[in-house]
Design a protein around this motif. Structure first.
Motif, PDB file in Angstrom:
ATOM      1  N   SER A  26       1.067  20.890  -0.708  1.00  0.00           N
ATOM      2  CA  SER A  26       1.539  22.165  -1.250  1.00  0.00           C
ATOM      3  C   SER A  26       0.322  23.030  -1.560  1.00  0.00           C
ATOM      4  CB  SER A  26       2.358  21.937  -2.526  1.00  0.00           C
ATOM      5  OG  SER A  26       1.517  21.524  -3.582  1.00  0.00           O
ATOM      6  N   ASP A  27       0.565  24.333  -1.752  1.00  0.00           N
ATOM      7  CA  ASP A  27      -0.545  25.235  -2.065  1.00  0.00           C
ATOM      8  C   ASP A  27      -1.233  24.843  -3.365  1.00  0.00           C
ATOM      9  OD1 ASP A  27      -0.045  26.634   0.233  1.00  0.00           O
ATOM     10  OD2 ASP A  27       1.070  28.240  -0.754  1.00  0.00           O
ATOM     11  N   GLN A  28      -0.453  24.394  -4.352  1.00  0.00           N
ATOM     12  CA  GLN A  28      -1.046  23.991  -5.631  1.00  0.00           C
ATOM     13  C   GLN A  28      -1.868  22.719  -5.492  1.00  0.00           C
ATOM     14  OE1 GLN A  28       2.205  23.941  -8.461  1.00  0.00           O
ATOM     15  NE2 GLN A  28       1.691  26.009  -9.135  1.00  0.00           N
ATOM     16  N   GLN A  29      -1.382  21.768  -4.708  1.00  0.00           N
ATOM     17  CA  GLN A  29      -2.160  20.544  -4.472  1.00  0.00           C
ATOM     18  C   GLN A  29      -3.469  20.873  -3.779  1.00  0.00           C
ATOM     19  OE1 GLN A  29       0.833  18.358  -2.279  1.00  0.00           O
ATOM     20  NE2 GLN A  29       1.199  16.976  -4.004  1.00  0.00           N
ATOM     21  N   CYS A  30      -3.406  21.745  -2.791  1.00  0.00           N
ATOM     22  CA  CYS A  30      -4.602  22.150  -2.062  1.00  0.00           C
ATOM     23  C   CYS A  30      -5.578  22.845  -3.017  1.00  0.00           C
ATOM     24  CB  CYS A  30      -4.215  23.065  -0.916  1.00  0.00           C
ATOM     25  SG  CYS A  30      -5.583  23.488   0.179  1.00  0.00           S
ATOM     26  N   TYR A  31      -5.055  23.720  -3.872  1.00  0.00           N
ATOM     27  CA  TYR A  31      -5.879  24.447  -4.843  1.00  0.00           C
ATOM     28  C   TYR A  31      -6.592  23.472  -5.786  1.00  0.00           C
ATOM     29  CZ  TYR A  31      -6.871  27.333  -8.972  1.00  0.00           C
ATOM     30  OH  TYR A  31      -7.469  27.928 -10.039  1.00  0.00           O
ATOM     31  N   VAL A  32      -5.858  22.490  -6.303  1.00  0.00           N
ATOM     32  CA  VAL A  32      -6.456  21.516  -7.223  1.00  0.00           C
ATOM     33  C   VAL A  32      -7.517  20.687  -6.504  1.00  0.00           C
ATOM     34  CG1 VAL A  32      -5.979  19.451  -8.606  1.00  0.00           C
ATOM     35  CG2 VAL A  32      -4.490  21.444  -8.803  1.00  0.00           C
ATOM     36  N   LEU A  33      -7.246  20.285  -5.258  1.00  0.00           N
ATOM     37  CA  LEU A  33      -8.244  19.532  -4.496  1.00  0.00           C
ATOM     38  C   LEU A  33      -9.501  20.356  -4.246  1.00  0.00           C
ATOM     39  CD1 LEU A  33      -5.918  17.708  -1.957  1.00  0.00           C
ATOM     40  CD2 LEU A  33      -7.297  16.636  -3.737  1.00  0.00           C
ATOM     41  N   LEU A  34      -9.331  21.650  -3.969  1.00  0.00           N
ATOM     42  CA  LEU A  34     -10.490  22.522  -3.784  1.00  0.00           C
ATOM     43  C   LEU A  34     -11.292  22.650  -5.076  1.00  0.00           C
ATOM     44  CD1 LEU A  34      -8.938  25.286  -1.504  1.00  0.00           C
ATOM     45  CD2 LEU A  34     -10.736  23.666  -0.876  1.00  0.00           C
ATOM     46  N   LEU A  35     -10.590  22.699  -6.219  1.00  0.00           N
ATOM     47  CA  LEU A  35     -11.291  22.744  -7.505  1.00  0.00           C
ATOM     48  C   LEU A  35     -12.104  21.470  -7.732  1.00  0.00           C
ATOM     49  CD1 LEU A  35      -8.564  24.269  -9.882  1.00  0.00           C
ATOM     50  CD2 LEU A  35     -10.656  25.366  -9.071  1.00  0.00           C
ATOM     51  N   ILE A  36     -11.503  20.319  -7.413  1.00  0.00           N
ATOM     52  CA  ILE A  36     -12.208  19.046  -7.583  1.00  0.00           C
ATOM     53  C   ILE A  36     -13.439  19.006  -6.672  1.00  0.00           C
ATOM     54  CG2 ILE A  36     -12.042  16.540  -7.289  1.00  0.00           C
ATOM     55  CD1 ILE A  36      -9.021  16.829  -7.930  1.00  0.00           C
ATOM     56  N   MET A  37     -13.278  19.465  -5.415  1.00  0.00           N
ATOM     57  CA  MET A  37     -14.413  19.489  -4.490  1.00  0.00           C
ATOM     58  C   MET A  37     -15.522  20.410  -4.996  1.00  0.00           C
ATOM     59  SD  MET A  37     -12.577  19.618  -0.794  1.00  0.00           S
ATOM     60  CE  MET A  37     -11.760  18.190  -0.083  1.00  0.00           C
ATOM     61  N   THR A  38     -15.140  21.554  -5.563  1.00  0.00           N
ATOM     62  CA  THR A  38     -16.134  22.492  -6.089  1.00  0.00           C
ATOM     63  C   THR A  38     -16.887  21.881  -7.256  1.00  0.00           C
ATOM     64  OG1 THR A  38     -14.747  24.353  -5.395  1.00  0.00           O
ATOM     65  CG2 THR A  38     -16.454  24.819  -7.031  1.00  0.00           C
ATOM     66  N   LEU A  39     -16.162  21.227  -8.167  1.00  0.00           N
ATOM     67  CA  LEU A  39     -16.821  20.573  -9.301  1.00  0.00           C
ATOM     68  C   LEU A  39     -17.773  19.480  -8.823  1.00  0.00           C
ATOM     69  CD1 LEU A  39     -13.857  20.291 -11.842  1.00  0.00           C
ATOM     70  CD2 LEU A  39     -15.885  21.736 -12.059  1.00  0.00           C
ATOM     71  N   ASP A  40     -17.350  18.742  -7.795  1.00  0.00           N
ATOM     72  CA  ASP A  40     -18.201  17.694  -7.235  1.00  0.00           C
ATOM     73  C   ASP A  40     -19.461  18.299  -6.608  1.00  0.00           C
ATOM     74  OD1 ASP A  40     -18.790  14.967  -6.431  1.00  0.00           O
ATOM     75  OD2 ASP A  40     -18.254  15.582  -4.394  1.00  0.00           O
ATOM     76  N   GLU A  41     -19.280  19.415  -5.911  1.00  0.00           N
ATOM     77  CA  GLU A  41     -20.398  20.062  -5.226  1.00  0.00           C
ATOM     78  C   GLU A  41     -21.442  20.610  -6.205  1.00  0.00           C
ATOM     79  OE1 GLU A  41     -20.580  23.968  -2.576  1.00  0.00           O
ATOM     80  OE2 GLU A  41     -19.357  22.387  -1.671  1.00  0.00           O
ATOM     81  N   ILE A  42     -20.988  21.121  -7.357  1.00  0.00           N
ATOM     82  CA  ILE A  42     -21.950  21.681  -8.316  1.00  0.00           C
ATOM     83  C   ILE A  42     -22.489  20.617  -9.274  1.00  0.00           C
ATOM     84  CG2 ILE A  42     -21.026  24.012  -8.182  1.00  0.00           C
ATOM     85  CD1 ILE A  42     -19.615  23.554 -10.843  1.00  0.00           C
ATOM     86  N   GLY A  43     -22.043  19.371  -9.087  1.00  0.00           N
ATOM     87  CA  GLY A  43     -22.637  18.266  -9.833  1.00  0.00           C
ATOM     88  C   GLY A  43     -22.008  17.941 -11.167  1.00  0.00           C
ATOM     89  N   VAL A  44     -20.777  18.372 -11.395  1.00  0.00           N
ATOM     90  CA  VAL A  44     -20.099  18.025 -12.650  1.00  0.00           C
ATOM     91  C   VAL A  44     -19.690  16.566 -12.593  1.00  0.00           C
ATOM     92  CG1 VAL A  44     -18.076  18.473 -14.087  1.00  0.00           C
ATOM     93  CG2 VAL A  44     -19.279  20.375 -13.007  1.00  0.00           C
TER      94      VAL A  44
END
Length: 198
Positions: A26-44
């Motif tokens: 779903s769009d919301q699942q995709c959005y949450v996964l993108l948020l997790i990937m972004t946090l991972d990428e910036i080192g959180v």
């Protein structure tokens, strides 16, 4: 192929956006996964639902529901309280591990062990164990261990799982070769001690 994941050779955010529809996200699942990937990428570190809720407008309840659905579908996993994206990354690279797990009716198994119906709170406790990254088989093994000990409480089951996680136990009971055990017993039974000449 794990090198592609470890060395960040693939842009998984773009790959996710391109494959989200074919994965039935779903769009919301995709959005949450993108948020997790972004946090991972910036080192959180660690990536937790609390960290995600700080940067998104979804309610905490809605975020929990989405994360629970992603964990249930084995697209993300939780290890030591932190979210792990490797299952999704393997799926995006078409390396999806064949899951040998059959869908286990955890609620039914727990109700059989407890000898009664579970309350809504107890069902939530089972879901929280799954969210912590324990697979169904480990949860059932911990339940069996608590039954053997005669202490059938969720707190005890959680402590068993915590100890196993601390010491790196991934499968509680290794398969045993029953026939070898029976053969040894049979050879002991057939031993004729009276014929032993020294």
């Amino acid at each position: 192929m794990d090198e592609l994941i470890d060395y960040r050779c693939v842009d998984f955010q773009k790959l996710l956006i391109l494959k989200a529809k074919s994965l039935h996200l779903s769009d919301q699942q995709c959005y949450v996964l993108l948020l997790i990937m972004t946090l991972d990428e910036i080192g959180v570190k660690p990536i937790t639902p609390l960290q995600i809720s700080k940067i998104c407008s979804l309610s905490v309840q809605k975020l929990d529901d989405i994360l629970m659905s992603l964990v249930d579908k084995h697209w993300i996993s939780r290890q030591n309280g932190s979210l792990n994206l490797k299952p999704l990354q393997r799926l995006l690279l078409d390396q999806n591990e064949q899951s040998t797990d059959q869908d286990i009716d955890l609620v039914g198994i727990f109700e059989d062990a407890f000898g009664r119906s579970l309350s809504q709170r107890e069902v939530q406790l089972i879901n929280s164990l799954k969210c912590q990254g324990y697979d169904d088989e480990m949860i059932v093994d911990a339940l069996n261990e608590s039954v053997k000990s005669g202490v059938i409480t969720f707190r005890y089951i959680e402590k068993i799982l915590d100890n196993w996680a601390r010491y790196g136990v991934t499968k509680r009971y290794a398969p045993t070769n029953v026939s070898t055990h029976q053969e040894v017993e049979q050879s002991i039974k057939d031993y004729k001690w009276w014929e032993n000449h020294e």
